[in-house]
Scaffold this motif. Structure first.
Motif, PDB file in Angstrom:
ATOM      1  N   HIS A  42       3.059   4.786   6.553  1.00 29.79           N
ATOM      2  CA  HIS A  42       1.970   3.857   6.235  1.00 29.79           C
ATOM      3  C   HIS A  42       1.015   4.528   5.246  1.00 29.79           C
ATOM      4  O   HIS A  42       0.928   5.751   5.181  1.00 29.79           O
ATOM      5  CB  HIS A  42       1.226   3.442   7.519  1.00 29.79           C
ATOM      6  CG  HIS A  42       0.269   2.314   7.276  1.00 29.79           C
ATOM      7  ND1 HIS A  42      -1.053   2.526   6.962  1.00 29.79           N
ATOM      8  CD2 HIS A  42       0.461   0.971   7.261  1.00 29.79           C
ATOM      9  CE1 HIS A  42      -1.649   1.346   6.772  1.00 29.79           C
ATOM     10  NE2 HIS A  42      -0.748   0.385   6.947  1.00 29.79           N
ATOM     11  N   TYR A  44      -1.981   4.980   5.376  1.00 27.95           N
ATOM     12  CA  TYR A  44      -3.067   5.750   5.989  1.00 27.95           C
ATOM     13  C   TYR A  44      -2.623   7.149   6.412  1.00 27.95           C
ATOM     14  O   TYR A  44      -3.379   7.849   7.084  1.00 27.95           O
ATOM     15  CB  TYR A  44      -3.624   5.003   7.211  1.00 27.95           C
ATOM     16  CG  TYR A  44      -4.239   3.648   6.945  1.00 27.95           C
ATOM     17  CD1 TYR A  44      -4.586   3.238   5.665  1.00 27.95           C
ATOM     18  CD2 TYR A  44      -4.500   2.773   7.992  1.00 27.95           C
ATOM     19  CE1 TYR A  44      -5.151   1.985   5.440  1.00 27.95           C
ATOM     20  CE2 TYR A  44      -5.077   1.526   7.780  1.00 27.95           C
ATOM     21  CZ  TYR A  44      -5.395   1.134   6.503  1.00 27.95           C
ATOM     22  OH  TYR A  44      -5.957  -0.101   6.297  1.00 27.95           O
ATOM     23  N   ASP A  58       2.646  -1.378   3.745  1.00 31.88           N
ATOM     24  CA  ASP A  58       1.751  -1.948   4.757  1.00 31.88           C
ATOM     25  C   ASP A  58       2.601  -2.368   5.956  1.00 31.88           C
ATOM     26  O   ASP A  58       3.833  -2.178   5.965  1.00 31.88           O
ATOM     27  CB  ASP A  58       0.940  -3.115   4.162  1.00 31.88           C
ATOM     28  CG  ASP A  58       1.774  -4.340   3.836  1.00 31.88           C
ATOM     29  OD1 ASP A  58       3.023  -4.302   3.981  1.00 31.88           O
ATOM     30  OD2 ASP A  58       1.195  -5.360   3.423  1.00 31.88           O
ATOM     31  N   SER A  59       1.972  -2.961   6.950  1.00 33.10           N
ATOM     32  CA  SER A  59       2.681  -3.268   8.199  1.00 33.10           C
ATOM     33  C   SER A  59       3.848  -4.239   7.976  1.00 33.10           C
ATOM     34  O   SER A  59       4.894  -4.094   8.602  1.00 33.10           O
ATOM     35  CB  SER A  59       1.715  -3.880   9.214  1.00 33.10           C
ATOM     36  OG  SER A  59       0.626  -3.028   9.384  1.00 33.10           O
ATOM     37  N   PHE A  81       2.263   1.370  17.666  1.00 34.15           N
ATOM     38  CA  PHE A  81       2.735  -0.025  17.633  1.00 34.15           C
ATOM     39  C   PHE A  81       3.715  -0.243  16.477  1.00 34.15           C
ATOM     40  O   PHE A  81       4.590  -1.118  16.557  1.00 34.15           O
ATOM     41  CB  PHE A  81       1.551  -1.022  17.588  1.00 34.15           C
ATOM     42  CG  PHE A  81       0.870  -1.138  16.251  1.00 34.15           C
ATOM     43  CD1 PHE A  81       1.408  -1.933  15.232  1.00 34.15           C
ATOM     44  CD2 PHE A  81      -0.319  -0.479  15.991  1.00 34.15           C
ATOM     45  CE1 PHE A  81       0.783  -2.053  14.005  1.00 34.15           C
ATOM     46  CE2 PHE A  81      -0.955  -0.579  14.759  1.00 34.15           C
ATOM     47  CZ  PHE A  81      -0.397  -1.372  13.763  1.00 34.15           C
ATOM     48  N   TYR A 130      -1.756 -10.404  15.902  1.00 30.88           N
ATOM     49  CA  TYR A 130      -1.692  -9.418  14.818  1.00 30.88           C
ATOM     50  C   TYR A 130      -0.723  -8.326  15.279  1.00 30.88           C
ATOM     51  O   TYR A 130      -0.714  -7.955  16.455  1.00 30.88           O
ATOM     52  CB  TYR A 130      -3.099  -8.866  14.641  1.00 30.88           C
ATOM     53  CG  TYR A 130      -3.363  -8.014  13.430  1.00 30.88           C
ATOM     54  CD1 TYR A 130      -2.720  -8.226  12.220  1.00 30.88           C
ATOM     55  CD2 TYR A 130      -4.330  -7.005  13.488  1.00 30.88           C
ATOM     56  CE1 TYR A 130      -3.009  -7.440  11.117  1.00 30.88           C
ATOM     57  CE2 TYR A 130      -4.631  -6.223  12.385  1.00 30.88           C
ATOM     58  CZ  TYR A 130      -3.966  -6.442  11.206  1.00 30.88           C
ATOM     59  OH  TYR A 130      -4.256  -5.664  10.109  1.00 30.88           O
ATOM     60  N   ASN A 132      -0.807  -5.345  15.189  1.00 29.27           N
ATOM     61  CA  ASN A 132      -1.473  -4.183  15.802  1.00 29.27           C
ATOM     62  C   ASN A 132      -1.719  -4.447  17.285  1.00 29.27           C
ATOM     63  O   ASN A 132      -2.842  -4.596  17.751  1.00 29.27           O
ATOM     64  CB  ASN A 132      -2.819  -3.913  15.113  1.00 29.27           C
ATOM     65  CG  ASN A 132      -2.692  -3.611  13.644  1.00 29.27           C
ATOM     66  OD1 ASN A 132      -1.840  -4.188  12.957  1.00 29.27           O
ATOM     67  ND2 ASN A 132      -3.512  -2.727  13.134  1.00 29.27           N
ATOM     68  N   SER A 147      -1.780  -8.588   8.150  1.00 29.45           N
ATOM     69  CA  SER A 147      -2.867  -9.046   7.285  1.00 29.45           C
ATOM     70  C   SER A 147      -2.317  -9.632   5.981  1.00 29.45           C
ATOM     71  O   SER A 147      -3.007 -10.386   5.300  1.00 29.45           O
ATOM     72  CB  SER A 147      -3.862  -7.913   7.011  1.00 29.45           C
ATOM     73  OG  SER A 147      -3.182  -6.747   6.640  1.00 29.45           O
ATOM     74  N   HIS A 193     -12.371   0.243  10.460  1.00 32.32           N
ATOM     75  CA  HIS A 193     -12.899  -0.798   9.565  1.00 32.32           C
ATOM     76  C   HIS A 193     -14.267  -1.322   9.988  1.00 32.32           C
ATOM     77  O   HIS A 193     -15.016  -1.825   9.161  1.00 32.32           O
ATOM     78  CB  HIS A 193     -11.884  -1.942   9.443  1.00 32.32           C
ATOM     79  CG  HIS A 193     -10.679  -1.546   8.648  1.00 32.32           C
ATOM     80  ND1 HIS A 193      -9.585  -0.943   9.210  1.00 32.32           N
ATOM     81  CD2 HIS A 193     -10.425  -1.621   7.315  1.00 32.32           C
ATOM     82  CE1 HIS A 193      -8.688  -0.678   8.268  1.00 32.32           C
ATOM     83  NE2 HIS A 193      -9.175  -1.075   7.111  1.00 32.32           N
ATOM     84  N   HIS A 216     -10.410  -4.686   3.252  1.00 35.30           N
ATOM     85  CA  HIS A 216      -9.377  -5.115   4.200  1.00 35.30           C
ATOM     86  C   HIS A 216     -10.006  -6.120   5.172  1.00 35.30           C
ATOM     87  O   HIS A 216     -11.158  -5.937   5.577  1.00 35.30           O
ATOM     88  CB  HIS A 216      -8.842  -3.890   4.953  1.00 35.30           C
ATOM     89  CG  HIS A 216      -7.559  -4.150   5.663  1.00 35.30           C
ATOM     90  ND1 HIS A 216      -7.508  -4.818   6.865  1.00 35.30           N
ATOM     91  CD2 HIS A 216      -6.272  -3.861   5.331  1.00 35.30           C
ATOM     92  CE1 HIS A 216      -6.224  -4.911   7.238  1.00 35.30           C
ATOM     93  NE2 HIS A 216      -5.464  -4.349   6.326  1.00 35.30           N
ATOM     94  N   GLU A 218      -9.831  -6.444   8.206  1.00 38.28           N
ATOM     95  CA  GLU A 218     -10.280  -5.894   9.492  1.00 38.28           C
ATOM     96  C   GLU A 218     -11.753  -5.480   9.431  1.00 38.28           C
ATOM     97  O   GLU A 218     -12.341  -5.114  10.448  1.00 38.28           O
ATOM     98  CB  GLU A 218      -9.430  -4.674   9.875  1.00 38.28           C
ATOM     99  CG  GLU A 218      -8.020  -5.008  10.322  1.00 38.28           C
ATOM    100  CD  GLU A 218      -7.169  -3.770  10.567  1.00 38.28           C
ATOM    101  OE1 GLU A 218      -7.712  -2.678  10.767  1.00 38.28           O
ATOM    102  OE2 GLU A 218      -5.935  -3.893  10.542  1.00 38.28           O
ATOM    103  N   SER A 232      -4.515  -7.137   2.476  1.00 36.04           N
ATOM    104  CA  SER A 232      -3.862  -6.040   3.195  1.00 36.04           C
ATOM    105  C   SER A 232      -3.829  -4.796   2.300  1.00 36.04           C
ATOM    106  O   SER A 232      -4.125  -4.879   1.095  1.00 36.04           O
ATOM    107  CB  SER A 232      -2.428  -6.438   3.539  1.00 36.04           C
ATOM    108  OG  SER A 232      -1.661  -6.443   2.350  1.00 36.04           O
ATOM    109  N   THR A 233      -3.407  -3.690   2.846  1.00 35.38           N
ATOM    110  CA  THR A 233      -3.382  -2.453   2.055  1.00 35.38           C
ATOM    111  C   THR A 233      -2.513  -2.613   0.802  1.00 35.38           C
ATOM    112  O   THR A 233      -2.921  -2.223  -0.287  1.00 35.38           O
ATOM    113  CB  THR A 233      -2.863  -1.277   2.907  1.00 35.38           C
ATOM    114  OG1 THR A 233      -1.683  -1.673   3.593  1.00 35.38           O
ATOM    115  CG2 THR A 233      -3.913  -0.823   3.905  1.00 35.38           C
ATOM    116  N   MET A 286      -3.899   7.657  13.040  1.00 36.36           N
ATOM    117  CA  MET A 286      -2.934   7.882  11.952  1.00 36.36           C
ATOM    118  C   MET A 286      -2.882   9.358  11.565  1.00 36.36           C
ATOM    119  O   MET A 286      -1.820   9.898  11.268  1.00 36.36           O
ATOM    120  CB  MET A 286      -3.357   7.083  10.707  1.00 36.36           C
ATOM    121  CG  MET A 286      -3.185   5.591  10.843  1.00 36.36           C
ATOM    122  SD  MET A 286      -1.488   5.168  10.432  1.00 36.36           S
ATOM    123  CE  MET A 286      -1.544   3.379  10.566  1.00 36.36           C
TER     124      MET A 286
END
Ligand code: 13P
Ligand code: SF4
Length: 330
Positions: A42, A44, A58-59, A81, A130, A132, A147, A193, A216, A218, A232-233, A286
């Motif tokens: 990711h 992060y 991103d996710s 997750f 979400y 997460n 996101s 965030h 973001h 969040e 999103s990222t 992270m």
């Protein structure tokens, strides 16, 4: 043949002294080839981990990569997750997480038993969660979103269908604003965030009037209202790459700046300031992953993500629904 160490479940990662002359980048590459392993990271993660990853994203991107890989081992440089999602999609592959303690405040804010009771109080609602969140909460959900695709998915739900959105209240409220849907929102928050300071952001904007603010979803509403772009990222990254502007204030975990600076070495990226003077815009979960833990995790194939099969099968359905409903979403 390497002797595989046994993981101490209380510690949550492999502890072993590493020869200081070892080139960890080379060793990780060698182990990846030898074991047919793929390293998904990711944004992060610390820069060294991003630089050695086979895929950074991103996710949503990471879930798609996890679903598509033909590697035997998936090493997830992210949080629990995310590795769980990879396992839900790949029951027959070994999924590794360098440090099992790498959790997420959003996932922690939504215990499955409390969420089951909450859901039972709204029996006619569809549950959009979400990504997460834990596998157990995914198993209680109808559609998973990230996101990147939340708005796209929510817009596909019939207007007369009431919705629960969990667990991020900021993303939930932002989605209510974007879609006009009146959703029941779980009260979870991301500790990274929520920490950005509106007052300091206003001051920074005055200092760099030419800079666009990228945030973001969040982030708290008070910060989002100053944003020129919310995404999103990977969408924040893309926006900066494609924009004619040359300066950006970035309100998300600062790990993303590594790729943004590589993409656009001549542009200026300024991290949005957190409330206190600490490193609060680095996610403490992270950042538990390190190059050393990553190397030991690949070497010993531990810690591994394991999951109850009944939970996995129930959690798979809303993830598959997300994949089907978000084909083409970037
Ligand atoms: P995305 O990478 O999907 O934007 O998610 C951000 C995040 O907080 C992941 O934990
Ligand atoms: Fe969870 Fe926030 Fe860390 Fe992402 S940045 S893993 S949402 S605590």
């Amino acid at each position: 043949m390497t002797e595989l160490a046994v993981l101490d479940p209380v510690v949550g990662f492999i502890e072993e002294e590493i020869d200081p002359v070892l080139d960890l980048f080379e060793e990780i590459e060698r182990l990846k080839r030898q074991k047919n392993a793929v390293l998904l990271a990711h944004y992060y993660q610390e820069p060294d981990i991003q630089d050695i990853a086979d895929y950074i994203g991103d996710s949503l991107g990471l879930s798609r990569q996890a679903a598509a890989t033909d590697a035997d081992i998936i090493v997830f440089a992210g949080v629990h997750f995310m590795a769980e999602t990879a396992k839900i999609l790949n029951p027959h592959k070994k999924v590794l997480l360098p440090d099992l303690n790498a959790g997420c405040s959003l996932a922690d804010s939504c215990p499955a038993d409390e969420f089951a009771a909450f859901r039972a109080r709204h029996p006619d609602h569809i549950v959009v969660s979400y990504i997460n969140c834990t596998a157990a909460v995914k198993a209680l959900s109808d559609i998973i979103c990230t996101s990147s695709n939340a708005e796209h998915l929510i817009r596909q739900i019939p207007d007369d269908q009431p919705i629960i959105f969990a667990p991020d209240r900021n993303l939930g409220r932002y989605m209510i604003k974007q879609t006009g849907r009146d959703m029941v929102v779980w009260d979870g928050v991301c500790i990274v965030h929520e920490t950005f300071s509106e007052k300091k952001l206003i001051r920074l904007k005055m200092q760099f009037p030419e800079a666009l603010v990228l945030a973001h979803p969040e982030c708290e509403e008070a910060v989002l209202r100053h944003a020129d772009f919310v995404g999103s990222t990977s969408n924040i990254r893309r926006f900066a790459r494609e924009s004619d502007h040359t300066a950006f204030i970035v309100a998300t975990e600062e790990g993303i700046l590594h790729q943004m600076r590589k993409d656009c070495p001549n542009k200026t990226f300024i991290p949005a300031p957190p409330e206190s003077g600490c490193n609060c815009s680095q996610c403490p979960h992270m950042r538990l992953n390190t190059l050393e833990k990553l190397y030991l995790c690949l070497k010993h194939e531990q810690p591994e993500i394991l999951m109850d099969e009944a939970v996995r099968l129930r959690a798979l359905q809303p993830i598959e629904r997300m994949m089907e409903m978000s084909v083409g979403v970037k």
